[in-house]
Design a protein around this motif. Structure first.
Motif, mmCIF file in Angstrom:
data_model
loop_
_atom_site.group_PDB
_atom_site.id
_atom_site.type_symbol
_atom_site.label_atom_id
_atom_site.label_comp_id
_atom_site.label_asym_id
_atom_site.label_seq_id
_atom_site.Cartn_x
_atom_site.Cartn_y
_atom_site.Cartn_z
ATOM 1 N N LEU A 121 2.860 27.831 5.300
ATOM 2 C CA LEU A 121 4.039 28.541 5.647
ATOM 3 C C LEU A 121 5.026 28.330 4.423
ATOM 4 O O LEU A 121 4.687 29.522 3.285
ATOM 5 C CB LEU A 121 5.100 28.249 6.323
ATOM 6 C CG LEU A 121 6.466 29.049 6.226
ATOM 7 C CD1 LEU A 121 5.661 30.396 6.276
ATOM 8 C CD2 LEU A 121 7.430 28.612 7.571
ATOM 9 N N TYR A 122 4.463 27.548 3.482
ATOM 10 C CA TYR A 122 5.714 27.700 2.361
ATOM 11 C C TYR A 122 4.757 27.376 1.048
ATOM 12 O O TYR A 122 4.996 28.321 0.061
ATOM 13 C CB TYR A 122 6.560 26.430 1.639
ATOM 14 C CG TYR A 122 7.817 26.183 2.455
ATOM 15 C CD1 TYR A 122 8.771 27.276 2.151
ATOM 16 C CD2 TYR A 122 7.894 25.594 3.738
ATOM 17 C CE1 TYR A 122 10.122 27.307 2.953
ATOM 18 C CE2 TYR A 122 9.186 25.674 4.832
ATOM 19 C CZ TYR A 122 10.500 26.626 4.442
ATOM 20 O OH TYR A 122 11.554 26.330 4.533
ATOM 21 N N ARG A 151 1.937 23.320 8.877
ATOM 22 C CA ARG A 151 2.387 24.150 9.551
ATOM 23 C C ARG A 151 2.926 24.934 8.761
ATOM 24 O O ARG A 151 2.881 25.573 7.997
ATOM 25 C CB ARG A 151 2.850 24.775 10.740
ATOM 26 C CG ARG A 151 2.283 24.929 12.263
ATOM 27 C CD ARG A 151 3.721 25.207 12.990
ATOM 28 N NE ARG A 151 1.797 25.513 13.948
ATOM 29 C CZ ARG A 151 2.020 24.725 15.616
ATOM 30 N NH1 ARG A 151 3.730 24.324 15.361
ATOM 31 N NH2 ARG A 151 1.342 25.525 16.944
ATOM 32 N N ARG A 152 4.625 23.554 7.976
ATOM 33 C CA ARG A 152 5.139 23.894 7.069
ATOM 34 C C ARG A 152 4.668 24.035 5.840
ATOM 35 O O ARG A 152 5.004 24.674 4.791
ATOM 36 C CB ARG A 152 6.294 22.832 7.185
ATOM 37 C CG ARG A 152 7.536 23.118 6.693
ATOM 38 C CD ARG A 152 8.362 21.623 6.381
ATOM 39 N NE ARG A 152 8.476 21.559 7.526
ATOM 40 C CZ ARG A 152 8.169 20.211 8.419
ATOM 41 N NH1 ARG A 152 7.173 19.932 8.466
ATOM 42 N NH2 ARG A 152 8.675 20.467 9.991
ATOM 43 N N LEU A 156 -1.821 33.195 6.442
ATOM 44 C CA LEU A 156 -1.328 32.563 7.598
ATOM 45 C C LEU A 156 -2.995 32.594 7.965
ATOM 46 O O LEU A 156 -3.367 31.669 9.341
ATOM 47 C CB LEU A 156 0.014 33.166 8.067
ATOM 48 C CG LEU A 156 0.923 31.901 7.486
ATOM 49 C CD1 LEU A 156 2.707 32.552 8.212
ATOM 50 C CD2 LEU A 156 0.827 30.945 7.386
ATOM 51 N N LEU A 216 17.117 26.029 -1.027
ATOM 52 C CA LEU A 216 16.716 25.452 -0.081
ATOM 53 C C LEU A 216 15.562 25.821 0.115
ATOM 54 O O LEU A 216 13.644 25.865 0.309
ATOM 55 C CB LEU A 216 16.693 24.925 0.750
ATOM 56 C CG LEU A 216 17.314 23.200 1.230
ATOM 57 C CD1 LEU A 216 17.565 22.854 2.416
ATOM 58 C CD2 LEU A 216 15.890 22.580 1.532
ATOM 59 N N GLY A 217 15.699 27.255 0.689
ATOM 60 C CA GLY A 217 14.423 28.476 0.955
ATOM 61 C C GLY A 217 13.216 28.841 -0.305
ATOM 62 O O GLY A 217 12.285 28.775 -0.143
ATOM 63 N N ILE A 241 4.400 31.268 1.642
ATOM 64 C CA ILE A 241 5.414 32.059 0.520
ATOM 65 C C ILE A 241 5.590 31.956 -0.874
ATOM 66 O O ILE A 241 5.609 32.707 -2.011
ATOM 67 C CB ILE A 241 6.547 31.176 0.716
ATOM 68 C CG1 ILE A 241 6.214 31.775 2.619
ATOM 69 C CG2 ILE A 241 8.116 31.412 0.125
ATOM 70 C CD1 ILE A 241 7.734 31.063 3.281
ATOM 71 N N LEU A 286 2.119 37.561 3.632
ATOM 72 C CA LEU A 286 2.498 36.127 4.179
ATOM 73 C C LEU A 286 1.727 36.427 5.431
ATOM 74 O O LEU A 286 0.343 34.935 5.865
ATOM 75 C CB LEU A 286 3.904 35.618 4.732
ATOM 76 C CG LEU A 286 4.194 34.668 4.872
ATOM 77 C CD1 LEU A 286 4.233 33.655 3.798
ATOM 78 C CD2 LEU A 286 5.625 34.680 5.929
#
Lengths: 191, 141
Positions: free
Chosen positions: A129-130, A125-126, A183, A34-35, A133, A179
């Motif tokens: 973030l991903y 935000r999610r 962000l 999942l990461g 990443i 990161l």
């Protein structure tokens, strides 16, 4: 049953031992996948493939590293292969949509939108973030994911990635800087 | 506050959140944050965003996780072999070459046909050339 006992039992074809192994490590494998892939269905599918590979390759496990290290290694490799295949698929999909004059669809974004239980703000935000990443170089992403999402020690990550401790420290340091930079750019855009 | 100072502090915020700064640097960040709303706001945003990473740990495998593995093992589910993966581009190249060859063959055939039909059209004229005009006029009567 300890890990070496589990391995020995699986090698002689004990199905119960394999079931025990799955029960013991399924959450860990699922969270690792999942990461990397961020989609629950894909991650669960990948996690199952990890255990199938484990079962088939159990004879090759010589116990030089810990069982969990070996499982992490397989989970990470499977996840990275999945991402590469997905990128390739997206590439060909974008070509075909350009040729047919259709519109492109952001697959990752769609997967988060399909979750009904999260607020709009956290969704944004999610996504940021991903996206940040996923833009990191592969080794930085692996080291950061294992450290932040799995909470593994730098020593464990070094064992999984086959790198020295200082290399892992450097990778995670650079990943965090990268990161944070991305962000911050998203944060400034959103103001 | 200086822009340079903001940038320097913002670079350290992710490490500040992870308690990875030395005592002196930690103190500098704390001091800066107490007087800088901009950096404090970004710190809160960064914290809220990074907290989302914890979500993954809440997921549990589905109820039929082991059963699915068993089914796939029994069905002999296999991932595409590396050889097949490598064969795919080779097959594509082969198909492309075959397509080109087929195109050339069709082109040659249609060219040959058009030459033959041209010759067929030319035949009466050739006959006409071989037949003297006097004979032709006599035959016409």
């Amino acid at each position: 049953m300890t890990d070496p006992e589990l391995v020995a039992q699986i090698k002689v074809g004990n199905e119960k031992a394999f079931r025990l192994l799955v029960e013991q490590y399924q959450r860990m494998v699922l969270h690792t996948c999942l990461g990397f892939v961020q989609d629950r269905n894909d991650a669960e599918d990948l996690a199952q493939e990890v255990f199938i590979e484990l079962f088939r390759a159990m004879d090759k496990f010589r116990g030089e590293s810990g069982l969990s290290t070996w499982i992490y290694r397989i989970a990470v490799n499977r996840s990275l292969n999945f991402i590469r295949d997905q990128k390739r698929r997206c590439f060909f999909q974008s070509i075909s949509t350009r040729l047919t004059g259709g519109t492109t669809v952001d697959v990752a974004d769609q997967s988060w939108r399909s979750r009904p239980d999260h607020e709009v703000e956290n969704n944004q935000r999610r996504a940021n973030l991903y996206q940040a990443i996923n833009r990191l170089p592969e080794r930085q992403r692996v080291a950061f994911t294992l450290s932040k999402l799995e909470g593994l020690s730098y020593q464990d990550i070094a064992g999984i990635m086959g790198l020295s401790l200082s290399s892992v420290e450097s990778l995670i340091h650079r990943a965090k800087l990268g990161l944070q930079k991305q962000l911050y750019q998203c944060y400034k855009k959103g103001l | 506050m200086e822009t340079r100072s903001h940038a320097q502090i913002q670079k350290k915020l992710i490490f500040y959140l992870d308690n990875q700064l030395g005592a002196k640097e930690h103190q500098q960040v704390v001091q800066h944050l107490s007087g800088c709303d901009e950096c404090a706001a970004f710190l809160r945003e960064l914290q809220s965003t990074l907290c989302l990473l914890e979500e993954n740990k809440q997921h549990e495998p589905g109820a039929y996780f082991y059963a699915s593995i068993q089914n796939r093992l029994q069905a002999g589910h296999r991932q595409p072999l590396l050889g097949i993966r490598l064969l795919q581009p080779a097959i594509l190249v082969l198909l492309l070459a075959l397509g080109i060859r087929l195109g050339i063959w069709i082109g040659t055939q249609s060219y040959a046909e058009s030459v033959l039909s041209e010759q067929a059209v030319l035949v009466p004229f050739n006959d006409l050339a071989e037949e003297p005009i006097e004979e032709f006029l006599l035959n016409l009567k």
